[in-house]
Scaffold this active site. Structure first.
Site, short mmCIF file in Angstrom:
data_model
loop_
_atom_site.label_atom_id
_atom_site.label_comp_id
_atom_site.label_asym_id
_atom_site.label_seq_id
_atom_site.Cartn_x
_atom_site.Cartn_y
_atom_site.Cartn_z
N GLN A 18 -4.95 1.24 -2.57
CA GLN A 18 -3.58 1.44 -2.08
C GLN A 18 -3.57 2.00 -0.66
O GLN A 18 -2.59 2.58 -0.22
CB GLN A 18 -2.83 2.39 -3.01
CG GLN A 18 -2.48 1.79 -4.35
CD GLN A 18 -1.46 0.67 -4.19
OE1 GLN A 18 -0.41 0.85 -3.59
NE2 GLN A 18 -1.78 -0.51 -4.71
N ARG A 70 2.47 7.51 3.07
CA ARG A 70 1.66 8.63 3.53
C ARG A 70 0.88 8.18 4.77
O ARG A 70 0.29 7.10 4.77
CB ARG A 70 0.68 9.09 2.44
CG ARG A 70 -0.25 10.21 2.90
CD ARG A 70 -1.30 10.53 1.87
NE ARG A 70 -0.74 11.24 0.71
CZ ARG A 70 -0.56 10.72 -0.47
NH1 ARG A 70 -0.88 9.44 -0.67
NH2 ARG A 70 -0.06 11.41 -1.47
N VAL A 89 0.83 -1.20 0.00
CA VAL A 89 0.00 0.00 0.00
C VAL A 89 0.86 1.25 0.00
O VAL A 89 2.05 1.21 0.33
CB VAL A 89 -0.96 0.04 1.22
CG1 VAL A 89 -1.95 -1.11 1.16
CG2 VAL A 89 -0.18 0.02 2.53
N GLU A 90 0.23 2.38 -0.36
CA GLU A 90 0.93 3.67 -0.36
C GLU A 90 0.58 4.50 0.88
O GLU A 90 1.37 5.34 1.30
CB GLU A 90 0.54 4.47 -1.61
CG GLU A 90 0.94 3.84 -2.92
CD GLU A 90 0.40 4.61 -4.11
OE1 GLU A 90 -0.40 5.55 -3.89
OE2 GLU A 90 0.78 4.28 -5.25
N THR A 91 -0.60 4.25 1.45
CA THR A 91 -1.11 5.10 2.53
C THR A 91 -1.63 4.25 3.68
O THR A 91 -2.31 3.24 3.45
CB THR A 91 -2.26 6.00 2.01
OG1 THR A 91 -1.77 6.82 0.95
CG2 THR A 91 -2.82 6.87 3.11
#
Length: 372
Positions: A310, A123, A89-91
């Site tokens: 994500q 993030r 994942v990004e966040t």
């Protein structure tokens, strides 16, 4: 690669014999005052298609189908490989009470965990259903606890109430009656709305005598209810009059949490108890802007340009945090450092299953070390 297949989307027009196998909830939150009952908990309700404000941002498609999230009864898995989840994942969206802190006490290992995630370029967003503080005030709490968190990374349900009213172009010549604390008032003022009520009404009493009629402001176009330590009968009656007697008056709840962590010693009655009083007196269901409503998830995705697949939602409550993530199509991680115990998660009567569970977020550190 980590893959989550827990959520399935079907049409509201799907055969009942199919839907009967699932406990389903709406993936959009629609104000009951616009003629749509709120469906952001896991109870089935009928849909009415009457709309109030003409520029309301949510709408059904041309075939009048609503997307529903079906929570399949797949047992949650213990988190064994933190790196795999982090890399997928990004966040990360974190709940606060029971995840980052309890009361005014920081949960062990939180600073190091957040530092690890930031070092990997993730993030971080912090979302709380507690409406007693504004985003700025929560920023100060993070700072007091020694955490470096930017105000733009914080989203409280007090802010969500104001953001929602802005999103529907709530008329500036209308007022908002607040049953709640300072956080809601601050966010409404920053958004340019006129309000009354709040802590100021905490000391007001009603003298019930023959022929007494309680007056209320006919210009109130919305009643916002959040957690309120100064809740009283005056507020219940005033809010009830506004919702029942002012044409088109909206009924908003910041959250419907049953309990909250005012101290680290025990659980305390949550904002849901205040909301419940008005549900009983008005016979109306509110629009909930906090978790598990998708409003905040949609707002965050649009603001930061995040793809929801994500995102990993991390929380301690099944019926708010985990459902919030599932409604938004995110991966979900339950931590057992707050409201939910392992026995509650594994109870046969519990139908809300996260993708993963672990004891606390600092397990990211130990599980990472164990897999090196």
């Amino acid at each position: 690669m980590l893959v989550s297949s827990r959520a399935t989307v079907v049409s509201a027009a799907a055969p009942q014999r199919f839907l009967s196998n699932f406990k389903y909830i709406s993936s959009v939150s629609i104000p009951s005052s616009f003629g749509f009952p709120l469906i952001n908990d896991h109870r089935e309700k009928k849909i009415n298609t009457t709309i109030g404000w003409s520029n309301y941002s949510y709408r059904m498609d041309k075939k009048k189908n609503l997307a529903f999230t079906c929570a399949a009864s797949v047992a949650a898995q213990p988190l064994e490989n933190a790196d795999a989840l982090i890399d997928s994942v990004e966040t990360f969206i974190f709940d606060c009470d029971g995840v980052i802190w309890k009361g005014d006490s920081l949960i062990e290992g939180v600073p190091e965990t957040l530092e690890l995630l930031r070092s990997k370029g993730k993030r971080l967003v912090f979302v709380t259903n507690n409406s007693t503080k504004s985003r700025k005030q929560y920023g100060k709490k993070f700072e007091t606890l020694g955490l470096n968190v930017n105000e733009e990374e914080i989203f409280a349900s007090s802010f969500a109430a104001a953001a929602y009213l802005q999103s529907i172009d709530f008329p500036k010549d209308k007022k908002i009656y607040v049953i709640g604390e300072e956080g809601i008032l601050i966010e409404l003022e920053l958004a340019g709305f006129s309000y009354l009520g709040g802590p100021e009404d905490g000391g007001k009493k009603i003298e019930l005598k023959p022929g007494y009629l309680m007056e209320h402001d006919k210009d109130v176009g919305a009643v916002v209810v959040g957690f309120d330590r100064y809740f009283n009968y005056y507020k219940v009656q005033y809010g009830t009059l506004c919702v029942r007697e002012n044409p088109g008056c909206l009924f908003l709840a910041t959250n419907r949490d049953a309990v909250t962590h005012l101290t680290d010693a025990q659980e305390w009655a949550g904002g849901g108890s205040m909301v419940g009083a008005l549900v009983g007196s008005t016979q109306r269901e509110p629009l909930t802007v906090g978790k598990p409503s998708t409003f905040m998830m949609d707002y965050l995705a649009n603001k930061f340009g995040i793809t929801k697949s994500q995102i990993c939602m991390v929380g301690d409550r099944l019926d708010t945090d985990i459902l919030f993530g599932q409604n938004g199509g995110c991966k979900t991680l339950l931590v057992l450092s707050g409201v939910t115990s392992l026995s509650m998660l594994q109870n046969p009567n519990n139908s809300i299953q996260p993708d993963f569970y672990t004891n606390k977020i600092s397990d990211f550190l130990s599980l990472k070390a164990a897999t090196v």
